[in-house]
Every structure is written in C-alpha cells, then in structure tokens.
Design an enzyme around this catalytic site. Structure first.
Site, PDB file in Angstrom:
ATOM      1  N   GLN A 177       0.996  -1.148   0.573  1.00 32.51           N
ATOM      2  CA  GLN A 177       0.072   0.208   0.439  1.00 32.51           C
ATOM      3  C   GLN A 177       0.782   1.643   0.004  1.00 32.51           C
ATOM      4  OE1 GLN A 177      -2.826   0.430  -0.553  1.00 32.51           O
ATOM      5  NE2 GLN A 177      -3.725  -1.542  -0.385  1.00 32.51           N
ATOM      6  N   SER A 197       3.139  -4.865  -5.329  1.00 30.02           N
ATOM      7  CA  SER A 197       1.696  -5.280  -6.198  1.00 30.02           C
ATOM      8  C   SER A 197       1.746  -4.296  -7.066  1.00 30.02           C
ATOM      9  CB  SER A 197       1.558  -5.507  -4.989  1.00 30.02           C
ATOM     10  OG  SER A 197      -0.264  -6.158  -6.429  1.00 30.02           O
ATOM     11  N   HIS A 199      -0.815  -3.649  -9.391  1.00 31.47           N
ATOM     12  CA  HIS A 199      -2.339  -2.773  -9.960  1.00 31.47           C
ATOM     13  C   HIS A 199      -2.290  -1.805  -8.479  1.00 31.47           C
ATOM     14  CE1 HIS A 199      -5.060  -5.066  -6.413  1.00 31.47           C
ATOM     15  NE2 HIS A 199      -4.091  -6.063  -6.307  1.00 31.47           N
ATOM     16  N   THR A 236       8.233 -19.877 -17.207  1.00 29.87           N
ATOM     17  CA  THR A 236       8.445 -18.721 -17.819  1.00 29.87           C
ATOM     18  C   THR A 236       7.994 -17.196 -17.582  1.00 29.87           C
ATOM     19  OG1 THR A 236       8.616 -20.346 -20.226  1.00 29.87           O
ATOM     20  CG2 THR A 236       8.061 -17.703 -20.907  1.00 29.87           C
ATOM     21  N   CYS A 323     -13.049  -8.945   0.994  1.00 33.10           N
ATOM     22  CA  CYS A 323     -12.900 -10.192   0.909  1.00 33.10           C
ATOM     23  C   CYS A 323     -14.053 -10.382  -0.178  1.00 33.10           C
ATOM     24  CB  CYS A 323     -12.762 -10.357   2.623  1.00 33.10           C
ATOM     25  SG  CYS A 323     -14.720 -11.955   2.181  1.00 33.10           S
TER      26      CYS A 323
HETATM   27  N1  PLP Z   1      -0.549  -6.214   1.093  1.00 31.07           N
HETATM   28  C1  PLP Z   1      -1.789  -5.530   1.223  1.00 31.07           C
HETATM   29  C2  PLP Z   1      -1.055  -4.920   2.407  1.00 31.07           C
HETATM   30  C3  PLP Z   1      -2.724  -5.791   0.244  1.00 31.07           C
HETATM   31  O1  PLP Z   1      -3.506  -4.135   0.966  1.00 31.07           O
HETATM   32  C4  PLP Z   1      -2.999  -6.175  -0.415  1.00 31.07           C
HETATM   33  C5  PLP Z   1      -3.655  -5.852  -1.891  1.00 31.07           C
HETATM   34  O2  PLP Z   1      -5.327  -5.652  -1.566  1.00 31.07           O
HETATM   35  C6  PLP Z   1      -1.726  -7.428  -0.981  1.00 31.07           C
HETATM   36  C7  PLP Z   1      -1.032  -7.305  -0.065  1.00 31.07           C
HETATM   37  C8  PLP Z   1      -2.689  -8.458  -1.902  1.00 31.07           C
HETATM   38  O3  PLP Z   1      -1.733  -7.895  -2.683  1.00 31.07           O
HETATM   39  P1  PLP Z   1      -2.247  -8.055  -4.435  1.00 31.07           P
HETATM   40  O4  PLP Z   1      -3.576  -8.139  -4.731  1.00 31.07           O
HETATM   41  O5  PLP Z   1      -1.149  -8.065  -5.517  1.00 31.07           O
HETATM   42  O6  PLP Z   1      -2.269 -10.322  -4.511  1.00 31.07           O
END
Ligand code: PLP
Length: 386
Positions: A177, A197, A199, A236, A323
C-alpha cells in the site's frame, strides 16, 4: 450518464496510460526470455529494464528483485523458515495483527510457531510488546507492513528493525500500500524483504515482486522448475505484466510528490466534511497516515448498507477491506486496535487516487449528507433502515 466517483484506490487502481502503452508494445515481443537468440534477448531486455525501475523505486538492487504473481505471492514467498549457516535457524515468526490476510496466514511457518504482535488503539504496532516477544524466544522473522490498507497508518518499521536486529531476527515489510504513495527505501527501513504489488500503482493485476536486501539469503522458492528469477520463482516470465509493472512504477514515482500533495489536500477536505457527523470517528487520524486514505465510522452505521447506498448514488467506497466473497466482514484491523463490534462493523474506507478531483470529493460529501440521516437512524426493530 454522470461519471462515477471511484474512491476505492486501496483496493485497486485503474491501469495507467503509460503501463497500457508499454504492455501493448510488449505483447509483440514474443521471445522466451530464457532463450539465447535475438527474440529471447529482446524479451529478457524488457524484463531487466523493469527490474531496474522497480529496484530503484525502493532503493534496492535489480538482482535482488524476484517478480511474483502479486503481493499475495510475494508475502507467501517471504514468510518461510530460514536455515542459516553461521547463525541459528529461523523457524518462528511474529506477524503484526493488522497485516493483510496474505501475511496473517503465516506463510510456510507451522501454525504453532506463529505469534501475533498487538497494536495500539492509534493503529501503530506496539514496539514494547515486540521487545518483550523478541526477548522470549529464539531469533524470529517479523512481518510488519509499511502502511495499513484500511487505516493508512504508517508503521514504525525502522524502529522495529532496530529491535529485531538486536535480537538477531529478520524483518519482512509488506509495502504493497505504500509504493507510489510515500517514499520507500529498503536500506533506510533496514528491512530484509519487501513485498510489492503492481495493481495498486496502476500496473496490471496479477503482478508483484519480492525485493531482498543486499546479501540477504533468498527464501526457498514456492514454485520450482526452470530456475527463472535466479531460482526464486520458476516459470516463463509474464513479460507484458512485468513491463506494465515497471512502467506503472516509473510513472507513479515521477509524479508521486505532486500527486500526493494534491490528493492529501482533497482527503483533508473530505475529512472536514465527514468530521461534522455527530459521533463520527476518523481512525488513526492522530498519527502519520497515507495521504490518500480515510477510514471513517459512526457506531450506528452499517458499513454494508452504506457501501450499497453510496454505490447507488454513483460513488464507490468500501467497507474496511474487501474480501473475496464480496461479503462485508468486521474489520480485523479495528478489532486489533481495541474497538468494539458495533464500530468495527461501521467502518467505511475512502481511498483517493491520481484521478480523484475536487468535484469527486464535493459529490462524496454531498452524498454523505444526503444519506447519513437515514443511515444513522437506529432501527429498534432490528430491520435495515432501507
Ligand atoms: N498486502 C496488502 C497490504 C494489500 O493491501 C494487498 C492487496 O489488497 C496485498 C498485500 C495483496 O496484493 P495482491 O492483490 O497483489 O495479491
């Protein structure tokens, strides 16, 4: 039709223009990055460029970046017992109780080797408790996020690292985050492993990375096979995904300071609007938070109803955390902060991003004013107010 107002950027962000363009070009680069011919080398080149961008964004070295299928996999990869040659093995873990579900799950540690670190009511991890827990047992891996996805609370990671070092342990930091919102330096944090992450910064979903500190042992791979990612993750590589991740991180970093200053001003304006609600609480407001996040609750509010009502008005917000079933669960973060079930079930999260405008915020405040009377009415019959 009026454009919708999207205020759920901590759940995910739209794909950035730069990421989309870089990915479109990368789809044409079809070589297998492990092949030694020209097509393979072109694909390899794209991956290595992205690796350098991601590494530099967090003050790390490209060779220490392991690309994964997202933050969840990065966390799962990091949370593993470690066999050390010159030191005691690490087969115990302490996980902060406000971590994302993917870290709370404990990775590859045996369930009876997992302990949970409490947090203060402010939303910050309890460093005194950490000190005590570290003193109680053998060296451990500790997992503390840099910024919480629900409250936005920025954790005292460097201070925790100091205690963990003294106790001969290792530190994993979930920075999913934080990236693109605040500056991150793996060395300044004194972290051993850092999860990212794509996205959340406008890259594609299903992409992430685990960044290791220099000279840190690589965690044993979750996926074995062809030895890609220096043995860190077989398979890959997802070339366009990796390229999109790199392009998103580069764009996010280039405008982070100006974007976040603007976003913080908007967030504060939103909080002024919400702050007029009688009995309303903005969680973790007294401590340093991500500039884009507000977690707000009022005891008589039902988050699930509020999210649906906002949605019908064209405003996307979330209850504390989404969730996968789409069902609203009481926030484990607020529970860990010591809040009771009533307020825990009431929390709605507003998270802003680089496309959020002043008009979005004004609309959100107006919508809240319109809805709040009915939403906050306590219904003695136990029936939903709508
Ligand atoms: N860690 C935190 C603090 C997150 O907010 C999230 C996603 O909501 C994740 C890990 C998981 O990431 P991903 O959606 O790329 O699996």
């Amino acid at each position: 039709m009026q454009k919708r107002t999207y205020l759920d950027w901590n759940a995910t962000a739209p794909l950035r223009r730069e990421a989309r363009a870089a990915m479109a070009a990368a789809w044409e680069v079809f070589g297998n990055p492990s092949s030694i011919h020209a097509e393979g080398r072109r694909a390899r080149g794209l991956i290595e460029e992205a690796r350098t961008i991601v590494a530099e964004a967090v003050g790390g070295e490209p060779r220490n970046v392991i690309f994964t299928s997202g933050g969840t996999e990065a966390n799962a990869l990091a949370l593993t017992p470690i066999v050390r040659k010159s030191n005691q093995d690490i087969d115990n873990i302490i996980i902060s109780s406000i971590e994302h579900a993917s870290a709370l799950a404990g990775g590859r540690f045996a369930p009876d080797r997992v302990r949970y670190l409490p947090v203060h009511r402010s939303g910050l991890v309890d460093l005194n408790a950490l000190r005590t827990m570290l003193a109680q047992g053998p060296p451990v891996l500790v997992s503390i996020m840099l910024a919480n996805n629900e409250t936005g609370a920025i954790q005292p990671v460097a201070e925790a690292a100091h205690l963990i070092r003294e106790a001969g342990g290792l530190l994993h930091v979930d920075a999913v985050q934080a990236i693109g919102k605040i500056s991150i330096d793996i060395n300044a944090l004194n972290a051993d492993f850092l999860s990212l992450s794509a996205h959340k910064v406008g890259g594609p979903k299903g992409m992430g990375a685990l960044v290791l500190a220099e000279n840190q042992m690589r965690p044993s791979a979750l996926i074995r096979g062809g030895g890609q990612e220096r043995g860190g993750r077989a398979g890959t590589e997802n070339v366009p995904g990796i390229v999109g991740f790199g392009a998103a991180v580069m764009a996010a970093e280039a405008s982070r300071v100006t974007d976040m200053a603007r976003i913080q001003t908007l967030r504060n304006r939103l909080e002024e609007g919400l702050g007029q609600t009688q009995g309303g609480v903005i969680f973790s407001q007294e401590i340093a938070r991500l500039p884009n996040t507000t977690l707000f609750g009022v005891p008589t509010l039902k988050a699930e109803t509020a999210v649906i009502r906002f949605d019908l008005e064209g405003v996307s917000v979330s209850s504390g955390s989404a969730c996968s079933s789409g069902k609203v669960q009481p926030s484990h973060v607020l529970k860990a902060m010591g809040y009771g079930p009533e307020i825990t079930r009431s929390a709605i999260r507003f998270s802003l991003g680089w496309e959020t405008t002043e008009a979005d915020i004004d609309r959100t405040i107006k919508t809240w004013r319109k809805l709040s009377g009915a939403l906050l009415r306590r219904d003695d019959t136990g029936l939903e107010p709508f």
